[in-house]
Design an enzyme around this catalytic site. Sequence first.
Site, PDB file in Angstrom:
ATOM      1  N   ALA A  91      33.054  33.764  41.874  1.00 12.28           N
ATOM      2  CA  ALA A  91      33.864  34.101  41.040  1.00 12.28           C
ATOM      3  C   ALA A  91      33.970  35.462  41.041  1.00 12.28           C
ATOM      4  O   ALA A  91      33.476  36.162  41.701  1.00 12.28           O
ATOM      5  CB  ALA A  91      33.271  34.091  39.319  1.00 12.28           C
ATOM      6  N   LYS A  92      35.117  36.365  40.346  1.00 14.25           N
ATOM      7  CA  LYS A  92      35.145  37.839  40.402  1.00 14.25           C
ATOM      8  C   LYS A  92      36.242  38.130  39.287  1.00 14.25           C
ATOM      9  O   LYS A  92      36.949  37.321  38.780  1.00 14.25           O
ATOM     10  CB  LYS A  92      35.898  38.083  41.678  1.00 14.25           C
ATOM     11  CG  LYS A  92      35.825  39.511  42.187  1.00 14.25           C
ATOM     12  CD  LYS A  92      34.379  39.682  43.037  1.00 14.25           C
ATOM     13  CE  LYS A  92      34.097  41.007  43.320  1.00 14.25           C
ATOM     14  NZ  LYS A  92      32.888  41.159  44.025  1.00 14.25           N
ATOM     15  N   GLY A  93      35.867  39.493  38.874  1.00 12.32           N
ATOM     16  CA  GLY A  93      36.886  39.918  37.696  1.00 12.32           C
ATOM     17  C   GLY A  93      37.306  41.263  37.933  1.00 12.32           C
ATOM     18  O   GLY A  93      36.903  41.881  38.920  1.00 12.32           O
TER      19      GLY A  93
END
Length: 429
Positions: free
Chosen positions: A117-119
């Site tokens: 994931a990444k934000g």
Amino acid sequence: MTAHTVYKEPAPIMDRENPLESMMSRFNIAAEILGLDDETYNVLKAPDKQVIVNLPVTMDNGKLRVFEGYRVIHNTILGPSKGGIRYDKHVHLDEVKALAAWMTWKCAVVDIPYGGAKGGIICDPTTMSVGELERLTRAYTLALKDVFGPDRDIPAPDMGTGPREMAWLMDEFSKTVGATSPAVVTGKPLVMGGSLGRTEATGRGVMVSALAALAKLGLEPTEVSAAVQGFGNVGSWAAKLLSEKGVKIKAVSDVSGAYWNADGINIDEAIAYKNVHAGRLDGYAGATLMENADDLLTADVDVLVPAAVEDVITEHNARDIKAKLIVEGANGPTSASADPIINEKGILVVPDILANSGGVTVSYFEWVQNRQGFKWTEEMVTERADRIMSDAFEKVYQTSVKYKIPMRIAAYVVSIDKVAQTYKFRGGF
Ligand code: NAD
């Protein structure tokens, strides 16, 4: 800007190669080598989930500003998703999607039970007060409270965020669930459940994989020289640990420029200098300022460690690289268009998803310790992380030999194969 506009500067992503396209072009090659079936290909080519949040934050001047934030969950077939949160004015959804996918491949290549994931939030943290940053981080956490969770999605720091932001995130999330939840986030301060050995983990993994690659080339660390681009967390630790193994670091650089010393730079001295000069090397007297900072990439050294930003090795400078070995500390430092040139020149590349995976490995150890309610010693962390890095290196290297492919594609082959096999066993469509 009026009080209620969304803060969104035009991101310059289209000026350079789109990282999502770069990632996909390597993914496509690996998928073809593996003979990946269309069904699995279609599942993996796009993220599982993309969340866009608008975050209203009261600024210090009393006005309300709305920031746009993202969380992209690329894949969770191997476990809860893992990935950092970036605060930067150039955050772009395509970049977040590429970084999320890289996290899936990175966790799979080191065989840890996480998805990717990444934000990110479009903001300029350098112009915001501590109070504004805290309110923004808490608003982001609240907006994503149903996405985050120790068994669902576990954030970590990335560019523009650090232990301080992770502490706020942990606190806000804990309030929403009504229980202290340290395992919801990694990269926390040591006093509240951070892991020993996390700070140097990525640079240490770069060192371990560089030494493994040198051994494959039949070279001793004491007989080679290196240039390291970026002198932040990854670059300075990689340079320090490589120099302790006897590698002569002839060049280092940061945003202030590149510094060269043919006799070798004293890395401890350079780190001490930057620590008292706002984290920068401007004016460092132990080396000569190079006329053109980009010349570091084509300098006369055996090992090149790009450990700063994306897309610095391109089709325009790849032909001039003199290093025999490139160890990618940064995420995506080589654009896809440079790959064929580098391969033709016979340069060995330890790709980002392998070389810089020491960081997520020790983040995983932090999460394990939080769940155990038990703290490991630094020796335990280091010994286990080094073993994971060495095993992953060997697996990727052997895959590259087996299929006669570069290590970059081999790393994707190892990762995609693991994810695809897990889909076969889990089934459920
Ligand atoms: P950092 O902010 O600590 O350091 C970045 C360094 O790069 C600074 O010295 C900065 O001055 C320098 N820099 C910026 N632009 C530059 C340029 N154009 N030329 C030369 N130097 C430049 O960041 P970091 O944590 O060291 O991360 C560096 C890279 O490694 C990023 O791509 C990041 O995504 C990747 N990475 C970091 C970790 C980690 O654990 N920190 C883990 C995996 C990957």
